[in-house]
Scaffold this motif. Sequence first.
Motif, PDB file in Angstrom:
ATOM      1  N   TYR A  47      27.430  55.563  24.035  1.00  0.00           N
ATOM      2  CA  TYR A  47      26.018  55.605  24.416  1.00  0.00           C
ATOM      3  C   TYR A  47      25.353  54.270  24.116  1.00  0.00           C
ATOM      4  CZ  TYR A  47      21.078  56.762  24.450  1.00  0.00           C
ATOM      5  OH  TYR A  47      19.737  56.754  24.714  1.00  0.00           O
ATOM      6  N   GLN A  48      25.643  53.784  22.952  1.00  0.00           N
ATOM      7  CA  GLN A  48      24.979  52.553  22.526  1.00  0.00           C
ATOM      8  C   GLN A  48      25.451  51.335  23.300  1.00  0.00           C
ATOM      9  OE1 GLN A  48      25.597  53.153  18.385  1.00  0.00           O
ATOM     10  NE2 GLN A  48      23.493  53.863  18.042  1.00  0.00           N
ATOM     11  N   LEU A 107      16.091  62.360  18.682  1.00  0.00           N
ATOM     12  CA  LEU A 107      17.416  61.891  19.078  1.00  0.00           C
ATOM     13  C   LEU A 107      17.352  60.432  19.528  1.00  0.00           C
ATOM     14  CD1 LEU A 107      20.357  62.698  19.489  1.00  0.00           C
ATOM     15  CD2 LEU A 107      19.757  63.495  21.776  1.00  0.00           C
ATOM     16  N   GLN A 108      16.290  60.125  20.299  1.00  0.00           N
ATOM     17  CA  GLN A 108      16.148  58.757  20.773  1.00  0.00           C
ATOM     18  C   GLN A 108      16.038  57.780  19.590  1.00  0.00           C
ATOM     19  OE1 GLN A 108      13.325  59.204  23.854  1.00  0.00           O
ATOM     20  NE2 GLN A 108      14.895  58.519  25.295  1.00  0.00           N
ATOM     21  N   ASN A 147      14.173  65.540  21.730  1.00  0.00           N
ATOM     22  CA  ASN A 147      14.340  64.301  22.496  1.00  0.00           C
ATOM     23  C   ASN A 147      13.835  63.092  21.720  1.00  0.00           C
ATOM     24  OD1 ASN A 147      15.486  65.575  24.603  1.00  0.00           O
ATOM     25  ND2 ASN A 147      13.863  65.150  26.083  1.00  0.00           N
ATOM     26  N   PHE A 181      23.281  61.018  26.630  1.00  0.00           N
ATOM     27  CA  PHE A 181      22.115  61.599  25.943  1.00  0.00           C
ATOM     28  C   PHE A 181      22.098  63.119  26.120  1.00  0.00           C
ATOM     29  CE2 PHE A 181      17.632  62.535  25.190  1.00  0.00           C
ATOM     30  CZ  PHE A 181      17.391  61.756  24.060  1.00  0.00           C
ATOM     31  N   LEU A 235      19.449  57.553  17.671  1.00  0.00           N
ATOM     32  CA  LEU A 235      20.486  56.811  18.377  1.00  0.00           C
ATOM     33  C   LEU A 235      20.184  55.312  18.382  1.00  0.00           C
ATOM     34  CD1 LEU A 235      21.276  59.166  21.380  1.00  0.00           C
ATOM     35  CD2 LEU A 235      22.913  58.383  19.659  1.00  0.00           C
ATOM     36  N   GLU A 282      24.254  55.801  29.114  1.00  0.00           N
ATOM     37  CA  GLU A 282      23.079  56.597  28.727  1.00  0.00           C
ATOM     38  C   GLU A 282      23.152  58.070  29.129  1.00  0.00           C
ATOM     39  OE1 GLU A 282      19.488  54.640  29.862  1.00  0.00           O
ATOM     40  OE2 GLU A 282      19.870  52.957  28.487  1.00  0.00           O
ATOM     41  N   VAL A 316      21.986  66.351  23.433  1.00  0.00           N
ATOM     42  CA  VAL A 316      20.974  67.411  23.511  1.00  0.00           C
ATOM     43  C   VAL A 316      21.665  68.770  23.579  1.00  0.00           C
ATOM     44  CG1 VAL A 316      19.141  68.418  24.942  1.00  0.00           C
ATOM     45  CG2 VAL A 316      19.234  65.938  24.599  1.00  0.00           C
TER      46      VAL A 316
END
Length: 477
Positions: free
Chosen positions: A438-439, A470-471, A467, A446, A474, A443, A450
């Motif tokens: 992800y990083q 999590l954002q 959300n 994500f 991350l 994307e 969830v």
Amino acid sequence: MNFEPVIGLEVHAQLLTDTKIFCGCSTKFGAEPNSHTCPVCLGMPGVLPVLNKKVVDFLLKMAMATNCQINRESSFARKNYFYPDLPKGYQISQYAEPPVEHGWIEIETEGGKKRIGITRIHMEEDAGKLIHDENSPVSYVDLNRTGVPLIEIVGDPDLRSAEEAAAYLRRIHEILVYLEICDGNMEEGSFRCDANISLRPVGQKEFGTRTELKNMNSFRNVQRALEYELKRQQYLLESGGVVVQETRLWDDAAGVTKAMRSKEEAHDYRYFPEPDLVPIVVDDEWQDEIRRALPELPLEKRERFSSEYQLSAYDAGVLTQSRALADYFEEVARLSGQPKAAANWVTGDILRFLNDEKKTVGECPVAPANLAAMISLIQAGTISGKMAKDISEAMYKTGGTPEEIIREKGLVQITDGDALTAALSEILAKNPDQVAQYQSGKEKLFGFFVGQAMKATGGKANPRMLNDLLQKMLAKH
Ligand SMILES: [Zn+2]
């Protein structure tokens, strides 16, 4: 050659009065044969009819709802014909001096709104019913229906397709039911329709020879019968034949119209004034009284719902199908203060539950207050939209309040930041590869996180909060 259909409909609506039009007998459907009769409706010699004022009240309501001109004075006439279920040998109707005429209603067509004229509306008494026994050469007569009040709504020949005819019929039906002057039941015959139908070459002013269609007892039947008859007439005209003026019956099983009687055999009714009834005089005071009590009509309601609650034309249409449904929605909207959400829940889950069980909104186990409370709980973030789905279903099953169901099912949303952070930390720790992907730009992952978090919390995590958290997590991971 291109032909254009010319269609006009005649609707007979049985009025919801408690008693018959000219006597005090009950109009209730389904009673023991001939139990709701008296010398007047049995047509005994020497009896006198007395007009039921309610019938005129109902006629006036319909007249106002269809923009008709109301004539101050009108009279009754005798329509003479012999039939076994008509003991007097004539039917009391109205002919030369109609009580109301020159009205119109609006229908929706492919090309937009269209105004369809109403020639006249008049009152008359219904005839009895013949019951034929298939196993014996005997027929029975039930005169319970004799003298039940009807209004006949004669439409102008303004309809240009079977779809337009069906739309017009639906509007007339809707108005009658909204006014609560007719139950609209087509199967029981309290809402009946005949059609006059012809074809003419496009551009021609004169009408072609018409046929009259009878025996259509559902909206679907009306449309099918008209479509069939249009094709039949077109085929005749194109192959050099002629259309014969006649009455035809719709045979639903065969899907065709069949000739019933030709013009030569048609009745000559020899109308003459009914000597036993005085003229009806409708003064301004009477009209004002009716006008004041007139309910909001479906079209007005639809337009108000669109402007007042900013609903789509479709939603406004669904919600105003019946007065009861519209009232239900407005109550939920008022109590929750959220008309859009109220509309979504009513047109969505509530109608689906009701339709599945063939129930009306009057039988809905979810009280408007309960649905409104649930909508408020979503707004407050106490429950998620997904939980609400389960709650609405449970409310429908049990009739309980959302609070009761939430307590029983342990459904309150997790809005505790620490608890959510803990759950998320665990998920991120368990899936280092996905975090790395992800990083580095993937994307789409994500949604994976969830999903994991929802699973871990049994679907109870507050989505917005989840959300956000999590954002953040991350980003700094
Ligand atoms: Zn009677």
